[in-house]
Design an enzyme around this catalytic site. Sequence first.
Site, PDB file in Angstrom:
ATOM      1  N   CYS A  53       0.868  -1.175   0.000  1.00 40.74           N
ATOM      2  CA  CYS A  53       0.000   0.000   0.000  1.00 40.74           C
ATOM      3  C   CYS A  53       0.909   1.230   0.000  1.00 40.74           C
ATOM      4  O   CYS A  53       1.846   1.308   0.803  1.00 40.74           O
ATOM      5  CB  CYS A  53      -0.897  -0.009   1.236  1.00 40.74           C
ATOM      6  SG  CYS A  53      -1.861   1.512   1.430  1.00 40.74           S
ATOM      7  N   ASP A  60      -0.112  -6.013   0.213  1.00 38.90           N
ATOM      8  CA  ASP A  60      -1.330  -6.349  -0.518  1.00 38.90           C
ATOM      9  C   ASP A  60      -1.030  -7.599  -1.344  1.00 38.90           C
ATOM     10  O   ASP A  60       0.076  -7.768  -1.854  1.00 38.90           O
ATOM     11  CB  ASP A  60      -1.747  -5.210  -1.449  1.00 38.90           C
ATOM     12  CG  ASP A  60      -2.262  -3.999  -0.692  1.00 38.90           C
ATOM     13  OD1 ASP A  60      -3.031  -4.187   0.265  1.00 38.90           O
ATOM     14  OD2 ASP A  60      -1.901  -2.867  -1.068  1.00 38.90           O
TER      15      ASP A  60
END
Length: 155
Positions: A53, A60
């Site tokens: 992120c 992620d």
Amino acid sequence: MANQDIYANLTQLGGKTELPNSPEEAVLEKVPNPQAGTDYAVRFTAPEFTSLCPLTAQPDFAHIVIDYVPGDWLVESKSLKLYLGSFRNHGAFHEDCSVSIGKRLVELLAPKWLRVGAYWYPRGGIPIDVFYQTGPELPGVWIPDQGVPTYRGRG
């Protein structure tokens, strides 16, 4: 045996290669398509794709499926693996990662058709799926469903 001269420009295949620090540093390589006169589909699946992120630096995770109908060029698979791995420490939103992969491959290969399906695992309770496609599927080329179900949690 294939003419080895057509592979002389490859710099990563057949040896130890370090993971690039970023997608911008990653070197994607291509090889001539020996079946350039035939329309057919190629699929790469990366079920453990990771990025960060850009705001929180939290990891992620995505299941990415890349389908393409090659023209004169094929992507060299080790260079693709290293390119996808270079996102591991790269901060970008899901949409940017997903579309950037498609655009970079189009720039390198000039395929007849390309599709990226990026199925991101939920963070904050919301799964995000991102789809990039260069145009309609080519007639006469079998493009299977990507086979990744919509996220349902415990549903």
